[in-house]
Scaffold this motif. Structure first.
Motif, PDB file in Angstrom:
ATOM      1  N   ALA A  34       0.844  -1.194   0.000  1.00 48.50           N
ATOM      2  CA  ALA A  34       0.000   0.000   0.000  1.00 48.50           C
ATOM      3  C   ALA A  34       0.877   1.241   0.000  1.00 48.50           C
ATOM      4  CB  ALA A  34      -0.904  -0.006   1.226  1.00 48.50           C
ATOM      5  N   PRO A  35       0.568   2.276  -0.779  1.00 51.80           N
ATOM      6  CA  PRO A  35       1.395   3.483  -0.826  1.00 51.80           C
ATOM      7  C   PRO A  35       1.266   4.294   0.446  1.00 51.80           C
ATOM      8  CG  PRO A  35      -0.574   3.740  -2.155  1.00 51.80           C
ATOM      9  CD  PRO A  35      -0.567   2.319  -1.693  1.00 51.80           C
ATOM     10  N   ARG A  36       2.397   4.810   0.933  1.00 52.10           N
ATOM     11  CA  ARG A  36       2.373   5.687   2.105  1.00 52.10           C
ATOM     12  C   ARG A  36       2.235   7.146   1.698  1.00 52.10           C
ATOM     13  NH1 ARG A  36       7.410   3.253   5.415  1.00 52.10           N
ATOM     14  NH2 ARG A  36       8.418   3.913   3.500  1.00 52.10           N
ATOM     15  N   GLY A  37       2.796   7.462   0.539  1.00 43.17           N
ATOM     16  CA  GLY A  37       2.656   8.831   0.071  1.00 43.17           C
ATOM     17  C   GLY A  37       3.732   9.762   0.551  1.00 43.17           C
ATOM     18  N   ILE A  85       4.559  -0.420   2.337  1.00 47.43           N
ATOM     19  CA  ILE A  85       3.949  -0.978   3.542  1.00 47.43           C
ATOM     20  C   ILE A  85       3.175  -2.215   3.147  1.00 47.43           C
ATOM     21  CG2 ILE A  85       2.348  -0.577   5.431  1.00 47.43           C
ATOM     22  CD1 ILE A  85       2.909   2.385   5.130  1.00 47.43           C
ATOM     23  N   PRO A  86       3.525  -3.398   3.647  1.00 50.28           N
ATOM     24  CA  PRO A  86       2.791  -4.607   3.261  1.00 50.28           C
ATOM     25  C   PRO A  86       1.410  -4.628   3.862  1.00 50.28           C
ATOM     26  CG  PRO A  86       4.417  -5.115   4.948  1.00 50.28           C
ATOM     27  CD  PRO A  86       4.613  -3.674   4.577  1.00 50.28           C
ATOM     28  N   PHE A  87       0.480  -5.214   3.145  1.00 55.93           N
ATOM     29  CA  PHE A  87      -0.869  -5.304   3.666  1.00 55.93           C
ATOM     30  C   PHE A  87      -1.235  -6.773   3.829  1.00 55.93           C
ATOM     31  CE2 PHE A  87      -3.389  -6.911   0.157  1.00 55.93           C
ATOM     32  CZ  PHE A  87      -2.585  -6.650  -0.940  1.00 55.93           C
ATOM     33  N   PHE A  98      -5.018   0.919 -11.003  1.00 53.69           N
ATOM     34  CA  PHE A  98      -5.124   0.205  -9.738  1.00 53.69           C
ATOM     35  C   PHE A  98      -6.284   0.796  -8.964  1.00 53.69           C
ATOM     36  CE2 PHE A  98      -2.589   3.828  -8.541  1.00 53.69           C
ATOM     37  CZ  PHE A  98      -2.938   4.120  -7.226  1.00 53.69           C
ATOM     38  N   CYS A  99      -6.726   0.102  -7.918  1.00 55.39           N
ATOM     39  CA  CYS A  99      -7.862   0.534  -7.119  1.00 55.39           C
ATOM     40  C   CYS A  99      -7.450   0.721  -5.664  1.00 55.39           C
ATOM     41  CB  CYS A  99      -9.000  -0.498  -7.175  1.00 55.39           C
ATOM     42  SG  CYS A  99      -9.855  -0.540  -8.754  1.00 55.39           S
ATOM     43  N   THR A 100      -8.152   1.664  -5.006  1.00 57.61           N
ATOM     44  CA  THR A 100      -7.997   1.874  -3.573  1.00 57.61           C
ATOM     45  C   THR A 100      -9.343   1.599  -2.902  1.00 57.61           C
ATOM     46  OG1 THR A 100      -6.277   3.541  -3.871  1.00 57.61           O
ATOM     47  CG2 THR A 100      -7.464   3.552  -1.774  1.00 57.61           C
ATOM     48  N   VAL A 101      -9.335   0.822  -1.806  1.00 59.60           N
ATOM     49  CA  VAL A 101     -10.549   0.424  -1.097  1.00 59.60           C
ATOM     50  C   VAL A 101     -10.432   0.872   0.361  1.00 59.60           C
ATOM     51  CG1 VAL A 101     -12.021  -1.513  -0.455  1.00 59.60           C
ATOM     52  CG2 VAL A 101     -10.755  -1.588  -2.606  1.00 59.60           C
ATOM     53  N   TYR A 102     -11.510   1.496   0.888  1.00 57.16           N
ATOM     54  CA  TYR A 102     -11.484   1.868   2.307  1.00 57.16           C
ATOM     55  C   TYR A 102     -12.915   2.109   2.767  1.00 57.16           C
ATOM     56  CZ  TYR A 102     -12.050   6.712   0.709  1.00 57.16           C
ATOM     57  OH  TYR A 102     -12.514   7.864   0.125  1.00 57.16           O
ATOM     58  N   LEU A 103     -13.090   2.175   4.093  1.00 54.98           N
ATOM     59  CA  LEU A 103     -14.366   2.498   4.718  1.00 54.98           C
ATOM     60  C   LEU A 103     -14.394   3.983   5.042  1.00 54.98           C
ATOM     61  CD1 LEU A 103     -14.664  -0.479   7.214  1.00 54.98           C
ATOM     62  CD2 LEU A 103     -16.080  -0.117   5.197  1.00 54.98           C
ATOM     63  N   THR A 104     -15.586   4.609   4.915  1.00 52.26           N
ATOM     64  CA  THR A 104     -15.678   6.033   5.255  1.00 52.26           C
ATOM     65  C   THR A 104     -15.437   6.276   6.727  1.00 52.26           C
ATOM     66  OG1 THR A 104     -18.061   5.783   5.523  1.00 52.26           O
ATOM     67  CG2 THR A 104     -17.260   6.498   3.365  1.00 52.26           C
ATOM     68  N   SER A 105     -15.668   5.225   7.545  1.00 48.91           N
ATOM     69  CA  SER A 105     -15.430   5.388   8.983  1.00 48.91           C
ATOM     70  C   SER A 105     -13.952   5.228   9.326  1.00 48.91           C
ATOM     71  CB  SER A 105     -16.244   4.346   9.748  1.00 48.91           C
ATOM     72  OG  SER A 105     -15.860   3.035   9.351  1.00 48.91           O
ATOM     73  N   SER A 106     -13.135   4.739   8.385  1.00 46.40           N
ATOM     74  CA  SER A 106     -11.699   4.529   8.650  1.00 46.40           C
ATOM     75  C   SER A 106     -10.927   4.848   7.385  1.00 46.40           C
ATOM     76  CB  SER A 106     -11.442   3.084   9.088  1.00 46.40           C
ATOM     77  OG  SER A 106     -12.200   2.748  10.221  1.00 46.40           O
ATOM     78  N   HIS A 117      -4.788  -1.223  -1.475  1.00 46.86           N
ATOM     79  CA  HIS A 117      -4.577  -0.959  -2.894  1.00 46.86           C
ATOM     80  C   HIS A 117      -4.310  -2.253  -3.650  1.00 46.86           C
ATOM     81  CE1 HIS A 117      -4.005   3.325  -1.778  1.00 46.86           C
ATOM     82  NE2 HIS A 117      -3.432   2.783  -0.706  1.00 46.86           N
ATOM     83  N   THR A 118      -4.892  -2.337  -4.813  1.00 47.76           N
ATOM     84  CA  THR A 118      -4.595  -3.480  -5.678  1.00 47.76           C
ATOM     85  C   THR A 118      -3.257  -3.262  -6.372  1.00 47.76           C
ATOM     86  OG1 THR A 118      -5.627  -2.533  -7.657  1.00 47.76           O
ATOM     87  CG2 THR A 118      -7.066  -3.723  -6.126  1.00 47.76           C
ATOM     88  N   THR A 119      -2.816  -4.284  -7.074  1.00 48.81           N
ATOM     89  CA  THR A 119      -1.628  -4.142  -7.917  1.00 48.81           C
ATOM     90  C   THR A 119      -2.000  -3.354  -9.174  1.00 48.81           C
ATOM     91  OG1 THR A 119      -2.128  -6.252  -8.956  1.00 48.81           O
ATOM     92  CG2 THR A 119      -0.589  -6.284  -7.112  1.00 48.81           C
ATOM     93  N   VAL A 120      -0.997  -2.899  -9.871  1.00 50.51           N
ATOM     94  CA  VAL A 120      -1.204  -2.102 -11.085  1.00 50.51           C
ATOM     95  C   VAL A 120      -1.273  -3.022 -12.290  1.00 50.51           C
ATOM     96  CG1 VAL A 120      -0.258  -0.292 -12.551  1.00 50.51           C
ATOM     97  CG2 VAL A 120       0.018  -0.159 -10.069  1.00 50.51           C
ATOM     98  N   LYS A 121      -2.280  -2.860 -13.091  1.00 44.84           N
ATOM     99  CA  LYS A 121      -2.407  -3.600 -14.335  1.00 44.84           C
ATOM    100  C   LYS A 121      -2.034  -2.654 -15.473  1.00 44.84           C
ATOM    101  CE  LYS A 121      -3.680  -7.213 -12.201  1.00 44.84           C
ATOM    102  NZ  LYS A 121      -2.730  -8.336 -12.078  1.00 44.84           N
TER     103      LYS A 121
END
Length: 1171
Positions: A43-46, A63-65, A248-256, A262-266
């Motif tokens: 996952a990217p830290r930025g 950062i490994p997920f 690639f995609c980023t997935v998260y909850l609005t509460s967190s 993050h998925t891998t890049v295609k």
């Protein structure tokens, strides 16, 4: 849950990785995974430079997920069902790593190079035979003796069922209803209905219910996990100049929002596929209702609204934002569901693409406790369902009322049990309840259909398998009781006399199998038999119509269908044998199993024989052009060959099953001749097997690095691979178990001939490989040094050579010949035996000759160096043996390698061959030296060299064999002659004359008679007479006298010659003269001493030679040795030198600078021309 889609900017790598393309990550850019995670993506830290994902080269922060519901290793996917916490993912990670290790181990040190080549044939064959062997093993295995470990949570009860701790379970289910997730429960009204249903099912009063409800409300809310699987996307908006996107995609909850995955890049695609799993955790301080409603109030969006936000504006990731979508959690089905979500972007109205995601809930809970609780709950609700609905026996079909279905679904979800465990729970509890409350058998069929794959793949542990079989054990009696009651009815009817004219089986009702026999209407057993036959025929006809005789089905598909049909028929037959046959025998005296076998056999014959003939029509024979290519339908042979072999093995097992029922009846059935249908296919299979074997042997030799496969052997991989291929053919033959003895002989002869051919082929190409080996051991003087690779290649051929006869024995040749003797005459059988033995002997001899040829080639490569080093040492060898040390060191170095690397027997063989070449070299040097008229000292040096080499090569028990060869003796004799001085050669010449004289029967020159005796240091000789002396005068007469001399002359210096008086004009002279020669002790003991008698003709113009005679000192008796006997007269044949072409003569002849030799040979030539 919010899903963002991004495209990677086409920017260069950070400065720490200069000059790298973005698809080529540095190996050191990957951080090590921490325990419990999977190194799938990062996952990217930025806040730091990008790093690279190992499997897809996605720019990320490092950062490994920890993924949530599946594992993707190097582009593949290993799905994990129903995740339940970190422990599960740690276990999954360990399992994946174990699979990787096993995969690498199976590949072996050569990465499976040979196994990946030409494996279509042999590997598929092995898999096929292994599959049939496993099916046979499973068939013969005893039924599982399941043993229950007891129910941990149970109390005293009867009937062996699970007795739940009712109040604990009730609180657990109340807690589940209070914290429902998904869209299955909406509002308090729905929960009230569930509470009422639950209270009624558990039969609790209001006080008890309220008390337990308070306990449930006081329990901590469950830890809900959301599993998101990003599957794929379509119609993504192009973001790069080339019209594509790196997505690639980023997935998260609005509460967190801070926990983003993050998925891998295609790369370079508008339709990427991820199939990647993520596990999203809620805030544990929130209630379940707060958790699932959180997203519902974002931006005031309700239902399936969309939530759009410019993710790049946060500054965390510098990538191009494509679009996003929001999925309210309270609208997700509790059992999980799959959605296609439209991507949107603020301020953009065009379509941004669609993303396919799968979502499901779970909790972290002990699986064993959850499993037992769910069993208890299901049992209670099922009993309540049967009670309230008043279902008839065998009528309940597995459907609960809505409230019960909702409670079970929510409990299953919050227990974290995968769907397959829910199926197992239903199987166990339905079977237990069925004992007292019979359910519909369709329920069990549906459950078994779902349980069969995981049971076959050993997905359950032993405890769960035993649980399954314990439940099955309780169900089987119910099944058998139904069958038993049915046959009891038929048996009773069979015992009752049928009224005359009564039609028990009217054609209007039983026309589907009537009429088959005239009296069938009065015989229940006969009608039952007809029903069995007709039912079997209809079963086949239905399958053929719907699966085989379809316009779109290929021959391969039809063959596969036939194989499947036979296997199903065999299962049916096994069941008939194990279960039904006894029942039919007892009730109707009907051989049910044999009837079924015959019915199946007839239809199978009708199916198989035409199908095989159809294949033969398109299957062309394989014709070999050479040993590396073939003409013919290789793909067809490989494809059809495997199918036909599978079909053969399946038929074989079916016929064996029939023989187990009744061997005699099976032999009468047409199916017993099934093997004859496959005769052509087996012959063609052996042809393609030969070709494939040759190709695989060739590849094995090419890939062989000529390194021993282990420390205990001296051969390398190609020999092992070749013998392994032979073994596969042997296993095929054993598995084939051809029942016809004459056909067996034909096939065994073919296999033996092919194996012998392959052995010779291996020897030939291994020889070519040896010839291609570079002279890596050559030194600066270009002396050939034997390499270990040479030795191992020879050992490989020797290994195959020694394996030919044992292989033939293991193939069962003697057994086939023994069986052949029972159907053929002894003469024919013996002829067959001789033919096979001739083939084997030829192969053994040819491969053995190849070994000898290679050893000869190896030695010939050493000849130039041996010749050069020998010549260098010969000139100075008389000064000491050290001048031949270079030769001895060269030989020692090579023979040391040969001794250590070759097998003992082969080393002895190469030692003899090398010695023969050394002798040939020395012989050549001798002949050249004779042409060059080299000095005697040179030949002495050469003889010394021969003696040294003879000691070197003959240092063991083989020394006698080496030294006694004809070539060695010839060279030794030649060198001994040329090493002698002239006087020794002259005496050698006289010794040869003595041997020639002894061999004479009669002499044309006459005979002289003498007495000879040794006294003390005195030689006494008496010349008595002569007979038939050759006439030397013109008048036919002769004037003979005899001269006496002792040889060798140089040993008897000072001992004068003596002669007799001349006898005039006679051919029969009487001399009667005695002579004495005084000798020293040394002269008396002279080795090879002799007396020369020269008979001459007295003439006025000069004396002429008549002839010469010899007697050795060994032939002369000593004085007093025979005191009581007179001396024996000695008759000596006269001769002149005739053989001046002997080695001794030639040796003297070439000594042109030797005056003594020259004069001697001149005299001998004169003597030879005297007559």
């Amino acid at each position: 849950v919010i899903i963002h889609a991004f495209a990677i900017l086409q920017t260069p790598w950070p400065s720490e990785f200069p000059g790298r393309a973005r698809s080529q990550p540095p190996a050191d850019a990957l951080p090590p995974p921490f325990e419990g995670s999977l190194p799938i993506g990062y996952a990217p830290r930025g806040d730091s430079g990008g790093r690279v994902c190992h499997c897809c080269a996605a720019v990320s922060g490092g950062i490994p997920f920890s993924p949530c519901s599946g594992v993707a290793v190097e582009g593949s996917s290993v799905p994990i069902e129903a995740p339940s916490g970190t422990a599960m993912w740690k276990q999954a990670y360990q399992k994946v790593k174990q699979q990787q290790r096993e995969g690498r181990a199976a590949a072996g040190p050569s990465d499976g190079r040979l196994q990946s080549l030409e494996c279509d044939f042999f590997d598929k064959l092995g898999e096929l035979m292994q599959k049939h062997a496993e099916e046979h093993r499973l068939r013969g295995a005893a039924s599982l003796e399941a043993a229950s470990d007891g129910v941990e949570d149970g109390e005293d009860g009867e009937g062996g069922g699970v007795v739940p701790r009712i109040e604990v379970l009730y609180v657990e289910v109340l807690h589940t209803i209070l914290h429902t997730v998904g869209c299955s429960v909406n509002g308090e009204n729905d929960r009230a209905l569930l509470f009422n249903y639950l209270q009624a099912a558990f039969k609790f009063d209001d006080d008890k219910h309220n008390k337990l409800m308070d306990q449930a409300r006081n329990k901590e809310a469950p830890n809900i996990l959301l599993h998101v699987e990003v599957i794929e996307a379509t119609d993504i908006v192009p973001m790069d100049a080339d019209g594509l996107s790196d997505t690639f995609c980023t997935v998260y909850l609005t509460s967190s929002e801070e926990q983003q995955y993050h998925t891998t890049v295609k790369m370079s695609t508008l339709c990427p596929e991820w199939n990647e799993h993520f596990c999203l955790d809620f805030d544990p301080a929130e209630t379940v209702q707060e958790k699932v409603m959180k997203v519902g109030v974002v931006k005031g969006i309700k239902g399936w609204g969309k939530f759009v936000r410019e993710f790049g504006a946060t500054g965390k990731i510098e990538n191009e934002f494509i679009g996003s979508c929001v999925l309210p959690l309270n609208r997700i089905n509790a059992s999980g569901e799959v959605h296609w979500c439209d991507l949107e972007k603020k301020g953009k109205t065009d379509k941004r693409g669609r993303v396919k995601v799968k979502l499901a809930f779970s909790t972290q809970k002990s699986k064993e406790a959850a499993f037992k609780d769910h069993r208890n709950l299901l049992r209670l609700l099922l009993l309540h369902e049967l009670e309230t609905t008043e279902a008839e026996p065998y009528s309940w079909n597995g459907e609960f009322v809505t409230s019960a279905e909702t409670i079970l679904t929510q409990h299953l979800l919050q227990s974290g049990l995968p769907p397959i465990m829910d199926t197992l729970v239903k199987w166990v509890e339905y079977c237990n309840v069925h004992e007292d409350n019979p359910l519909s058998f369709e329920v069990f069929s549906e459950l078994l259909e779902k349980l069969l794959p995981p049971l076959q793949s050993s997905m359950f542990d032993r405890e769960k398998e035993i649980l399954f079989w314990e439940a099955a054990k309780s169900l089987i009696p119910s099944c058998f009781n139904g069958i038993k009651r049915l046959h009891l009815v038929l048996s009773y009817l069979r015992c009752v006399h049928l009224p005359e004219g009564f039609e028990l089986f009217p054609s209007s009702m039983y026309g589907w199998f009537l009429p088959l026999e005239d009296n069938i209407n009065c015989d229940v057993a006969a009608a039952t038999k007809c029903a069995i036959v007709k039912g079997t025929e209809e079963w086949y006809n239905d399958i053929i119509e719907n699966n085989i005789n379809t316009n779109n089905s290929s021959r391969e598909i039809r063959l596969n269908h036939i194989i499947t049909i036979i296997k199903n028929a065999m299962k049916n037959l096994h069941l008939a044998t194990d279960v039904y046959d006894k029942i039919f025998q007892e009730t109707l005296q009907l051989a049910y199993a044999m009837t079924l076998f015959s019915a199946h056999g007839n239809k199978i014959s009708e199916l198989v024989e035409p199908a095989i003939e159809e294949v033969y029509q398109v299957l062309k024979p394989v014709k070999f052009n050479d040993e590396s290519s073939a003409e013919g339908s290789e793909d067809d042979v490989l494809g059809y060959g495997m199918q036909l072999f599978d079909l053969y093995l399946t038929l074989q097992r079916f016929v064996v099953s029939g023989s187990g029922i009744s061997s005699e009846e099976t032999k009468k059935h047409r199916l017993s001749e099934y093997h004859r249908w496959f005769h052509r296919s087996v012959a063609q299979w052996l042809d393609i097997a030969l070709w494939k074997t040759l190709k695989r042997i060739q590849k094995a030799v090419e890939l062989d690095n000529l390194v021993p496969v282990s420390d205990s052997v001296k051969h390398s991989s190609s020999a092992i691979d070749t013998l392994g291929i032979f073994n596969q053919i042997k296993i095929f033959w054993q598995q084939l178990a051809w029942p016809d003895v004459e056909g067996s002989y034909v096939f065994v002869a073919k296999i033996i001939d092919d194996i012998c051919h392959c052995s010779v082929y291996y020897a030939n190409i291994m020889s070519q490989r040896i010839e291609q080996l570079s002279c890596s051991g050559s030194n600066s003087k270009n002396k050939f040094l034997v390499s270990k690779e040479w030795c191992r290649a020879i050992n490989n051929i020797e290994y195959i050579w020694r394996s030919i006869e044992p292989f033939v024995s293991e193939l069962g040749m003697n057994d086939v010949l023994s069986k052949l003797a029972n159907v053929k005459s002894s003469a024919d059988t013996e002829q067959c035996r001789r033919t096979l033995e001739l083939v084997i002997d030829n192969a053994v001899e040819t491969v053995g000759s190849k070994i000898t040829e290679l050893l000869d080639t190896l030695t010939k490569k050493m000849i130039p160096a041996i010749h050069t080093l020998l010549l260098e040492g010969l000139e100075m060898l008389h000064k000491g043996d050290k001048y031949i040390d270079n030769l001895m060191l060269y030989l020692d170095k090579n023979l040391t390698i040969l001794h250590s690397e070759l097998d003992t027997e082969i080393f002895q063989q190469v030692l003899l061959i090398m010695w023969e070449h050394v002798v040939t070299i020395i012989f050549g040097i001798v002949e050249k030296s004779l042409e060059e008229k080299r000095s005697r000292s040179y030949f002495s040096n050469l003889q010394r060299a021969l003696d040294i080499l003879l000691g070197f090569f003959g240092g063991g028990a083989e020394g006698r064999q080496i030294g006694e060869t004809k070539a060695v003796k010839e060279v030794q004799k030649l060198l001994a002659l040329h090493s002698m001085d002239t006087s020794q050669l002259i005496h050698k010449f006289y010794l040869e004359r003595l041997e020639e004289q002894k061999a004479m029967q009669n002499s044309p020159l006459g005979i002289i008679t003498i007495f000879a005796e040794f006294g003390e240091n005195i030689l006494k000789i008496e010349i008595l007479s002569g007979r038939n002396i050759h006439p030397m005068d013109s008048n036919g007469s002769c004037d003979p006298y005899v001269e006496i001399a002792l040889l060798p002359a140089e040993k008897f210096i000072g001992v004068p010659k003596q002669k007799t008086k001349t006898q005039k004009k006679t051919l029969f002279p009487l001399f009667d003269e005695s002579f004495s020669f005084e000798l020293t002790r040394d002269q008396r003991e002279t080795k090879d001493g002799m007396v020369l008698f020269t008979v001459k003709d007295k003439d006025m113009l000069g004396n002429e030679l008549v002839g010469e005679a010899f007697i050795s000192f060994d032939q002369i008796e000593s004085d007093g040795k025979n005191e009581n006997q007179d001396l024996q007269q000695i008759h000596l044949n006269l001769s002149i030198p005739k053989n001046l072409d002997s080695q001794v003569s030639r040796t003297l002849e070439v000594r042109q600078g030797d005056k003594l030799a020259k004069e001697f040979m001149k005299k001998q030539k004169a003597k030879a021309s005297a007559h």
